[in-house]
Design a protein around this motif. Sequence first.
Motif, PDB file in Angstrom:
ATOM      1  N   ALA A 166      49.844  92.076  -5.780  1.00 58.13           N
ATOM      2  CA  ALA A 166      49.461  90.719  -5.407  1.00 58.13           C
ATOM      3  C   ALA A 166      48.944  90.659  -3.981  1.00 58.13           C
ATOM      4  N   ILE A 167      48.208  89.586  -3.700  1.00 55.45           N
ATOM      5  CA  ILE A 167      47.845  89.181  -2.347  1.00 55.45           C
ATOM      6  C   ILE A 167      48.462  87.812  -2.110  1.00 55.45           C
ATOM      7  N   MET A 168      49.025  87.604  -0.926  1.00 49.87           N
ATOM      8  CA  MET A 168      49.619  86.312  -0.568  1.00 49.87           C
ATOM      9  C   MET A 168      48.900  85.774   0.657  1.00 49.87           C
ATOM     10  N   ILE A 169      48.456  84.512   0.572  1.00 46.47           N
ATOM     11  CA  ILE A 169      47.839  83.864   1.728  1.00 46.47           C
ATOM     12  C   ILE A 169      48.502  82.519   1.967  1.00 46.47           C
ATOM     13  N   CYS A 170      48.385  82.055   3.196  1.00 42.94           N
ATOM     14  CA  CYS A 170      48.784  80.694   3.555  1.00 42.94           C
ATOM     15  C   CYS A 170      47.561  80.052   4.179  1.00 42.94           C
ATOM     16  N   ASN A 171      47.063  78.980   3.576  1.00 41.93           N
ATOM     17  CA  ASN A 171      45.774  78.409   3.964  1.00 41.93           C
ATOM     18  C   ASN A 171      45.802  76.882   3.916  1.00 41.93           C
ATOM     19  N   PRO A 172      45.696  76.206   5.082  1.00 43.08           N
ATOM     20  CA  PRO A 172      45.676  76.719   6.446  1.00 43.08           C
ATOM     21  C   PRO A 172      46.959  77.477   6.769  1.00 43.08           C
ATOM     22  N   ASN A 173      46.853  78.342   7.796  1.00 42.39           N
ATOM     23  CA  ASN A 173      47.886  79.339   8.005  1.00 42.39           C
ATOM     24  C   ASN A 173      49.026  78.864   8.898  1.00 42.39           C
ATOM     25  N   ASN A 174      50.219  79.217   8.482  1.00 40.60           N
ATOM     26  CA  ASN A 174      51.411  79.174   9.313  1.00 40.60           C
ATOM     27  C   ASN A 174      51.786  80.642   9.543  1.00 40.60           C
ATOM     28  N   PRO A 175      51.730  81.160  10.786  1.00 36.96           N
ATOM     29  CA  PRO A 175      51.921  80.465  12.059  1.00 36.96           C
ATOM     30  C   PRO A 175      50.675  80.210  12.897  1.00 36.96           C
ATOM     31  N   THR A 176      49.477  80.670  12.478  1.00 41.94           N
ATOM     32  CA  THR A 176      48.343  80.699  13.400  1.00 41.94           C
ATOM     33  C   THR A 176      47.495  79.436  13.406  1.00 41.94           C
ATOM     34  N   GLY A 177      47.550  78.651  12.334  1.00 42.16           N
ATOM     35  CA  GLY A 177      46.636  77.527  12.200  1.00 42.16           C
ATOM     36  C   GLY A 177      45.251  77.935  11.735  1.00 42.16           C
ATOM     37  N   TYR A 178      45.079  79.215  11.365  1.00 41.63           N
ATOM     38  CA  TYR A 178      43.760  79.694  10.943  1.00 41.63           C
ATOM     39  C   TYR A 178      43.410  79.110   9.565  1.00 41.63           C
ATOM     40  N   LEU A 179      42.133  78.794   9.384  1.00 46.27           N
ATOM     41  CA  LEU A 179      41.630  78.279   8.115  1.00 46.27           C
ATOM     42  C   LEU A 179      40.647  79.295   7.536  1.00 46.27           C
ATOM     43  N   TYR A 180      40.913  79.767   6.322  1.00 42.15           N
ATOM     44  CA  TYR A 180      40.038  80.758   5.710  1.00 42.15           C
ATOM     45  C   TYR A 180      38.701  80.136   5.325  1.00 42.15           C
ATOM     46  N   THR A 181      37.630  80.858   5.612  1.00 45.43           N
ATOM     47  CA  THR A 181      36.289  80.387   5.298  1.00 45.43           C
ATOM     48  C   THR A 181      35.990  80.612   3.812  1.00 45.43           C
ATOM     49  N   ARG A 182      34.911  80.017   3.357  1.00 47.16           N
ATOM     50  CA  ARG A 182      34.491  80.251   1.974  1.00 47.16           C
ATOM     51  C   ARG A 182      34.213  81.729   1.734  1.00 47.16           C
ATOM     52  N   ARG A 183      33.583  82.382   2.720  1.00 48.96           N
ATOM     53  CA  ARG A 183      33.304  83.807   2.578  1.00 48.96           C
ATOM     54  C   ARG A 183      34.596  84.605   2.440  1.00 48.96           C
ATOM     55  N   GLU A 184      35.599  84.287   3.235  1.00 51.91           N
ATOM     56  CA  GLU A 184      36.865  85.003   3.168  1.00 51.91           C
ATOM     57  C   GLU A 184      37.587  84.741   1.853  1.00 51.91           C
ATOM     58  N   MET A 185      37.532  83.503   1.375  1.00 48.53           N
ATOM     59  CA  MET A 185      38.166  83.196   0.093  1.00 48.53           C
ATOM     60  C   MET A 185      37.465  83.915  -1.052  1.00 48.53           C
ATOM     61  N   ASN A 186      36.138  84.010  -0.983  1.00 53.24           N
ATOM     62  CA  ASN A 186      35.412  84.759  -2.005  1.00 53.24           C
ATOM     63  C   ASN A 186      35.731  86.252  -1.925  1.00 53.24           C
ATOM     64  N   GLN A 187      35.928  86.757  -0.727  1.00 54.58           N
ATOM     65  CA  GLN A 187      36.331  88.153  -0.535  1.00 54.58           C
ATOM     66  C   GLN A 187      37.675  88.410  -1.224  1.00 54.58           C
ATOM     67  N   ILE A 188      38.620  87.490  -1.027  1.00 56.46           N
ATOM     68  CA  ILE A 188      39.930  87.624  -1.676  1.00 56.46           C
ATOM     69  C   ILE A 188      39.783  87.547  -3.190  1.00 56.46           C
ATOM     70  N   ARG A 189      38.977  86.592  -3.651  1.00 61.76           N
ATOM     71  CA  ARG A 189      38.742  86.456  -5.106  1.00 61.76           C
ATOM     72  C   ARG A 189      38.221  87.761  -5.699  1.00 61.76           C
ATOM     73  N   ASP A 190      37.257  88.380  -5.023  1.00 64.03           N
ATOM     74  CA  ASP A 190      36.655  89.604  -5.548  1.00 64.03           C
ATOM     75  C   ASP A 190      37.676  90.738  -5.613  1.00 64.03           C
ATOM     76  N   LEU A 191      38.557  90.810  -4.620  1.00 61.76           N
ATOM     77  CA  LEU A 191      39.605  91.830  -4.644  1.00 61.76           C
ATOM     78  C   LEU A 191      40.581  91.593  -5.788  1.00 61.76           C
ATOM     79  N   VAL A 192      40.944  90.326  -5.991  1.00 60.47           N
ATOM     80  CA  VAL A 192      41.869  89.975  -7.068  1.00 60.47           C
ATOM     81  C   VAL A 192      41.269  90.351  -8.424  1.00 60.47           C
ATOM     82  N   LYS A 193      39.972  90.073  -8.594  1.00 64.63           N
ATOM     83  CA  LYS A 193      39.311  90.416  -9.850  1.00 64.63           C
ATOM     84  C   LYS A 193      39.184  91.925 -10.022  1.00 64.63           C
TER      85      LYS A 193
END
Length: 401
Positions: A166-193
């Motif tokens: 599995a991959i686990m994300i927190c979006n928006p992120n705790n503790p950093t406040g980082y927000l994943y971009t569409r490109r990053e979310m698509n990157q995660i999707r492609d890895l999951v697939k």
Amino acid sequence: MPEISVRGLEMPESPIRKLAPLAAAAKKSGVKVYHLNIGQPDLPTPQCGLDALKNIDRNILEYSPSQGYLSYREKLCTFYKKFNINVTPDDIIITAGGSEAVLYSFMACLNPGDEIIVPEPAYANYMAFAISAGAKIRTIATSIEEGFALPKVEKFEELINERTRAIMICNPNNPTGYLYTRREMNQIRDLVKKYDLYLFSDEVYREYIYTGSPYISAMHLHGIENNTVLIDSVSKRYSECGIRIGALITKNEEIRKAVMKFCQARLSPPLIGQIVAEASLDAPESYYRDVYDEYVERRKCLIDGLNRIPGVYSPIPMGAFYTVAKLPVDDSEKFCRWCLEEFNYKGETVMMAPASGFYTTPGAGINQVRIAYVLKRKDLERALVILEKALEEYPGRVEEE
């Protein structure tokens, strides 16, 4: 005496709460403590939720269904449509906070020894839940210098092996406040697939996004619907941390069947909490807008103030209500302890969470703290003054060369 279990010994202390006895001792001695350590909002719970609590008229406080009340799950479906998340009541299981949703996700989907890839720094309790499930967290590093953006795909693939589940994300992120971009979310999707992994997505801060960009939920990612488990909670959305109501949401029927076995074993989610949470869904749009606007102002106050302090750096968080800041100190945990045990400025001090507790990599985050901007701006401004004074006096201060 019999030995404590390996699981019990490996369970990490909470970096958010482990210094609480020091804060209690400081208060007992008369020192005022500004709590920047914990994500406990000071904004009011919706009045409609409080009214529902005050007006409970029951002769019996009974068990609720193990998956939660249908009426609440139906109203949640309407709520999620505002974020273009289209689910049915059957897709939703109500849990005792988002924490139980994460734990049951791990318990239902992972075997002992399975591995979960998590970008670090990460919410510290993910490690605790993984240990509870017998699973292992494998972290992929992000850096404060790059604003905690995700690394390239190749860095993920270096970690993937036959035990990766599995991959686990927190979006928006705790503790950093980082927000994943569409490109990053698509990157995660492609890895999951590509590797047929689960994607656990903790989205409890979705209401607090400051970029103006459209929110990208894991539920928006096409082609991995049966791989995705969404984690949610009312704790931050409505300042209802204490009612312990969360949700586990997935289109995967087999996951839901497995999770329900754990839900039945613990009997039911909190009855009174569900009553309050369901009523809170009737909060007017003005409630959400006022809370959002307040966090925008607090974010500006905190980040501007931090970056004005000599030697301190914080990137601008794009979501949630946290930031990870770099301090000119030898060890942030020693510094946080010192602030509570030995320092005060005019009878006041600050409490922060050492960021090293949000990393698993040894030595990572040693000079960083997580700060939650959950206090009034006046209190944040005062806390910044105290932090600057503390850094001036701290004997372990380190100047950058």
